[in-house]
Enzyme design. Structure first.
Site, PDB file in Angstrom:
ATOM      1  N   GLU A 116       0.784  -1.116   0.059  1.00 39.11           N
ATOM      2  CA  GLU A 116       0.117   0.137   0.112  1.00 39.11           C
ATOM      3  C   GLU A 116       1.031   1.326  -0.049  1.00 39.11           C
ATOM      4  O   GLU A 116       2.001   1.093   0.405  1.00 39.11           O
ATOM      5  CB  GLU A 116      -0.768   0.077   1.179  1.00 39.11           C
ATOM      6  CG  GLU A 116      -0.171  -0.142   2.613  1.00 39.11           C
ATOM      7  CD  GLU A 116      -1.079  -0.535   3.510  1.00 39.11           C
ATOM      8  OE1 GLU A 116      -0.852  -1.421   4.377  1.00 39.11           O
ATOM      9  OE2 GLU A 116      -2.123   0.366   3.924  1.00 39.11           O
ATOM     10  N   CYS A 155      37.522  27.165  20.297  1.00 44.48           N
ATOM     11  CA  CYS A 155      36.664  27.531  19.211  1.00 44.48           C
ATOM     12  C   CYS A 155      35.169  27.776  19.702  1.00 44.48           C
ATOM     13  O   CYS A 155      34.448  26.689  20.183  1.00 44.48           O
ATOM     14  CB  CYS A 155      36.705  26.439  17.905  1.00 44.48           C
ATOM     15  SG  CYS A 155      35.806  26.969  16.799  1.00 44.48           S
ATOM     16  N   CYS A 214      38.930  22.264  12.626  1.00 44.17           N
ATOM     17  CA  CYS A 214      39.702  23.502  13.386  1.00 44.17           C
ATOM     18  C   CYS A 214      40.501  22.959  14.510  1.00 44.17           C
ATOM     19  O   CYS A 214      40.012  21.905  15.218  1.00 44.17           O
ATOM     20  CB  CYS A 214      38.548  24.513  13.997  1.00 44.17           C
ATOM     21  SG  CYS A 214      38.878  25.539  15.222  1.00 44.17           S
ATOM     22  N   TYR A 233      -6.718   8.104   6.342  1.00 48.69           N
ATOM     23  CA  TYR A 233      -6.483   6.795   5.720  1.00 48.69           C
ATOM     24  C   TYR A 233      -6.213   5.819   6.861  1.00 48.69           C
ATOM     25  O   TYR A 233      -5.201   5.962   7.243  1.00 48.69           O
ATOM     26  CB  TYR A 233      -5.414   6.662   4.727  1.00 48.69           C
ATOM     27  CG  TYR A 233      -5.970   7.522   3.211  1.00 48.69           C
ATOM     28  CD1 TYR A 233      -6.883   6.730   2.073  1.00 48.69           C
ATOM     29  CD2 TYR A 233      -5.778   8.783   3.228  1.00 48.69           C
ATOM     30  CE1 TYR A 233      -7.081   7.675   1.097  1.00 48.69           C
ATOM     31  CE2 TYR A 233      -6.366   9.598   2.092  1.00 48.69           C
ATOM     32  CZ  TYR A 233      -6.954   8.781   1.061  1.00 48.69           C
ATOM     33  OH  TYR A 233      -7.227   9.585  -0.121  1.00 48.69           O
ATOM     34  N   LYS A 268       2.973   4.524   1.127  1.00 47.93           N
ATOM     35  CA  LYS A 268       3.448   5.092   2.157  1.00 47.93           C
ATOM     36  C   LYS A 268       3.139   6.710   2.165  1.00 47.93           C
ATOM     37  O   LYS A 268       3.738   7.343   1.623  1.00 47.93           O
ATOM     38  CB  LYS A 268       4.910   4.806   2.335  1.00 47.93           C
ATOM     39  CG  LYS A 268       5.520   5.475   3.664  1.00 47.93           C
ATOM     40  CD  LYS A 268       6.804   5.301   3.849  1.00 47.93           C
ATOM     41  CE  LYS A 268       7.415   5.673   5.116  1.00 47.93           C
ATOM     42  NZ  LYS A 268       7.350   7.100   5.204  1.00 47.93           N
ATOM     43  N   ASP A 314       2.728  10.402   3.130  1.00 43.60           N
ATOM     44  CA  ASP A 314       3.573  11.351   3.727  1.00 43.60           C
ATOM     45  C   ASP A 314       2.710  12.320   4.518  1.00 43.60           C
ATOM     46  O   ASP A 314       2.589  13.609   4.155  1.00 43.60           O
ATOM     47  CB  ASP A 314       4.311  12.229   2.523  1.00 43.60           C
ATOM     48  CG  ASP A 314       5.685  12.965   3.202  1.00 43.60           C
ATOM     49  OD1 ASP A 314       6.012  13.788   2.521  1.00 43.60           O
ATOM     50  OD2 ASP A 314       5.643  12.686   4.282  1.00 43.60           O
ATOM     51  N   CYS A 363      36.873  31.169  14.749  1.00 43.57           N
ATOM     52  CA  CYS A 363      37.858  31.611  15.618  1.00 43.57           C
ATOM     53  C   CYS A 363      39.199  31.809  15.028  1.00 43.57           C
ATOM     54  O   CYS A 363      39.763  32.278  15.469  1.00 43.57           O
ATOM     55  CB  CYS A 363      38.115  30.541  16.709  1.00 43.57           C
ATOM     56  SG  CYS A 363      39.052  28.989  16.291  1.00 43.57           S
ATOM     57  N   LYS A 373      11.161   2.677  -0.010  1.00 46.15           N
ATOM     58  CA  LYS A 373      11.336   4.052  -0.433  1.00 46.15           C
ATOM     59  C   LYS A 373      11.448   4.199  -1.973  1.00 46.15           C
ATOM     60  O   LYS A 373      12.187   3.494  -2.543  1.00 46.15           O
ATOM     61  CB  LYS A 373      12.280   4.950   0.417  1.00 46.15           C
ATOM     62  CG  LYS A 373      12.171   5.035   1.990  1.00 46.15           C
ATOM     63  CD  LYS A 373      11.033   5.468   2.385  1.00 46.15           C
ATOM     64  CE  LYS A 373      10.952   6.956   2.515  1.00 46.15           C
ATOM     65  NZ  LYS A 373      11.801   7.325   3.550  1.00 46.15           N
ATOM     66  N   CYS A 404      40.041  28.825  10.542  1.00 40.83           N
ATOM     67  CA  CYS A 404      38.815  28.298  10.955  1.00 40.83           C
ATOM     68  C   CYS A 404      37.898  29.887  10.641  1.00 40.83           C
ATOM     69  O   CYS A 404      38.006  30.877  11.284  1.00 40.83           O
ATOM     70  CB  CYS A 404      38.788  28.154  12.555  1.00 40.83           C
ATOM     71  SG  CYS A 404      37.064  27.781  13.244  1.00 40.83           S
TER      72      CYS A 404
END
Length: 677
Positions: free
Chosen positions: A116, A437, A431, A228, A118, A120, A416, A319, A413
């Site tokens: 059946e 940081c 970093c 459903y 799926k 969303d 920092c 899926k 970085c």
């Protein structure tokens, strides 16, 4: 440089908890479903490889997210489990093979499956007593949901009472299903939002979830929602249907809307054909779906197959593949994660993909940027795998590409300005200012205060968040400068709690060099390596001065780990924090370098499992390390012995399978007493 399994699991669990909360509780997801699925698959794969690292609070041991406290909690008598995912035919055939093997069927025999769509939308449980709807609840965390009865009553496709004669109604019935918003209704709703000057909803799923969580059910009634039904979870006073397909027919007879696209048939090839057919219909359907749910149809076989922690063994979500679009790469920015990893992020001209407007996409690391040869201004193809996290798939060739500047890895970085380091064979750049940081600050303090490090009792993540966000705590050294007056300004911080925390911080000043080194969070340096470094160098100045050539002489320290240690300790910001910690009174005794004969367990790897009565496992581990042993969290062929107390689990089983000697607590105490004389 790569994270250890423990570190990666910690990162994955934190990310999944965060995004599950956004998705299930706040209805404000930051990741598409496919990205979340990818994180979850990586978590499951790592936990399969390291079962000893599975924790009770792992997302793999639960479903959904925390409930919304604005609604009354509803305990689920039957847990609302999630489904495992498969993403291609190979994965699907593996699932089918496992089903047949567990059922003991011949490989040539096809298992009857029910298929059946799926949906969303938002999973909901409907409770009926004597045929009348009495309660509706969300999934919540799988064990407890949110009471949304008033809102669900406004949905026209939810029966307020069952169809048929009242004398045939079950005494109790729980129906599981999905609340969705059809696409046409979603588009009309967004048109009204825009006309009113309000923000449009991102997709139908978000709009449906938001409607169900309205505190005013009159607002919900104005939203075009549909329900459903897809399962019976509880049935009393009536006979259970013999199969899932019969359950759907029974539910339809009771007045529930079920999917007209549901179908049944034998064997994996039928399922593959059904999946392919449903995929071709996807865009023409009146509602969003992101795959197909496949269930073993026979109820007796479902009961025989049973469940794992968070999902049934007899059902799976197959899926759909990624959806792809092209857009302009406006820029590549660099984000610094909690562990210091620099991740490039593609800033895109916003474009809709699978119902979500995407403006950012992950690029994983600099090697990926170079492999795809991405430069700001390029046209790129992005996709969402399984309707999940956006990813840049490839670059579209154009005449101006060669004239655009190359994308370089930052030397400093971006947060920092400390040096960025990247080992030659590693994919991740980091970093180097782990203690300083700001991007790493909370994680560095959390690790510093943890039980196996400085052991500052009571200093959990919530307090660390408040200390950093409201008091501006800049590093672990700042913990030792906190005052009672400062702590009392924090919300929900009473004077007794503040005093206890300050006492715990004060107690942590008296520590050991191995604990201190571990607390610093040096990349690739765990407890065993920290203990080995302390034994090798005896004091901190000698370790800080050591070159790579000297560091590699430490047991279990190779060139990669040695370079990590050297880079960390030579970073000026880190050295400044270390100096501040010592100035604040953090101290330890120097470690005497042991003579070879004083290390009777040198070269041996020991594993501790279960509960010890005379001491904690931490204390036992420290005593074993003092005798030269390495204490590991997992059992392997290289393990010398396993100490098992009451409650020992998978590690004890692994030891027996591998023929590793197993010792009880009395045996451990005798061994320690013998060698510690």
């Amino acid at each position: 440089m790569s994270d250890s399994p423990e570190q990666r699991l910690q990162v994955l669990r934190s990310l999944i908890h965060h995004h599950a909360h956004l998705y299930h509780t706040l209805d404000a997801p930051e990741l598409p479903d496919a990205s979340y699925d990818a994180l979850f698959r990586e978590l499951l794969a790592l936990e399969r490889e390291h079962p000893e690292l599975i924790s009770a609070d792992s997302p793999s041991q639960r479903v959904g997210s925390a409930i919304n406290t604005a609604f009354t909690p509803v305990p689920h008598v039957v847990p609302m489990l999630s489904l495992d995912n498969v993403f291609n035919e190979t994965d699907w055939l593996d699932f089918d093979r496992r089903v047949r093997e567990r059922l003991g069927w011949e490989l040539a025999v096809g298992v009857p499956y029910a298929c059946e769509p799926k949906f969303d939308g938002l999973a909901v449980a409907l409770h009926y007593e004597q045929g009348v709807l009495v309660q509706a609840a969300t999934r919540g965390d799988g064990s407890t949901g949110e009471d949304i009865t008033a809102n669900v009553r406004t949905i026209a496709t939810v029966p307020l009472r069952l169809a048929g004669p009242a004398d045939a109604w079950p005494t109790r019935l729980e129906v599981r299903g999905e609340v969705v918003m059809p696409r046409a209704g979603f588009e009309a709703l967004n048109a009204r939002q825009l006309a009113a000057g309000d923000k449009p909803f991102a997709n139908p799923r978000n709009a449906a979830a938001g409607a169900l969580r309205q505190l005013d059910s009159r607002i919900t009634a104005q939203r075009p929602l549909s329900f459903y039904a897809y399962a019976i979870a509880r049935l009393e006073g009536a006979e259970w249907p013999a199969s899932h397909s019969q359950s759907l027919r029974w539910l339809a007879g009771q007045g529930f809307q079920v999917s007209e696209l549901a179908c049944t048939g034998p064997g994996p090839h039928f399922v593959q054909q059904a999946w392919t057919h449903l995929l071709t219909q996807r865009d023409a359907l009146p509602f969003d779906i992101d795959g197909m749910v496949v269930k073993v149809d026979d109820r007796r076989q479902q009961l025989e197959l049973g469940f794992i922690a968070r999902a049934p063994r007899w059902a799976v979500a197959y899926k759909f593949p990624a959806q792809e679009v092209s857009t302009r790469l406006e820029a590549i920015d660099w984000q610094v994660g909690r562990t210091g990893a620099l991740t490039p992020v593609a800033r895109l001209t916003p474009v809709p993909v699978g119902g979500v407007v995407v403006s950012n996409a992950t690029l994983h690391n600099h090697d990926e940027v170079m492999r795809l040869d991405l430069r700001a201004g390029d046209t790129v193809v992005i996709h969402r795998a399984g309707d999940v996290i956006p990813k840049v798939l490839r670059r579209v060739d154009d005449d101006g590409h060669e004239q655009r500047p190359l994308t370089a890895l930052p030397a400093q970085c971006p947060v920092c300005a400390s040096a960025v380091i990247k080992e030659e064979e590693a994919a991740i750049a980091r970093c180097s200012a782990g203690l300083y940081c700001p991007a790493q600050r909370k994680e560095a303090i959390r690790h510093f205060a943890s039980r196996r490090a400085m052991d500052i009792e009571g200093l959990g993540e919530k307090w660390i968040d408040l200390l950093v966000d409201q008091l501006g705590l800049e590093s672990s050294a700042g913990l030792y400068r906190l005052t009672l007056e400062q702590l009392l300004t924090l919300p929900r911080m009473a004077e007794k709690s503040a005093g206890n925390l300050l006492q715990a911080i004060a107690r942590s000043r008296d520590t050991t060099l191995p604990r201190f080194l571990f607390a610093l969070g040096i990349p690739n340096v765990g407890e065993s390596t920290a203990a080995a470094l302390a034994r090798q160098f005896g004091n901190l100045p000698a370790l800080i001065a050591a070159e790579v050539e000297l560091l590699v002489q430490t047991p279990d320290v190779g060139p990669v780990v040695a370079q990590s240690i050297r880079d960390f300790l030579q970073e000026q910001h880190n050295r400044q924090v270390i100096a501040e910690l010592q100035a604040a009174g953090v101290h330890w005794p120097e470690v005497e370098a042991p003579q070879p004969q004083a290390q009777p367990l040198q070269g041996q790897t020991w594993v501790l499992t279960g509960t010890l009565e005379s001491m904690s496992r931490d204390q036992a581990g420290d005593r074993l390390r003092a005798l030269g042993a390495k204490v590991s969290g997992s059992v392997s062929k290289k393990t010398h012995a396993v100490v098992a107390g009451p409650g020992a689990g998978s590690k004890l089983d692994s030891a027996r399978e591998l023929g590793i000697p197993v010792m009880d607590e009395a045996g451990l105490l005798a061994l320690l007493q013998e060698h510690e004389r």
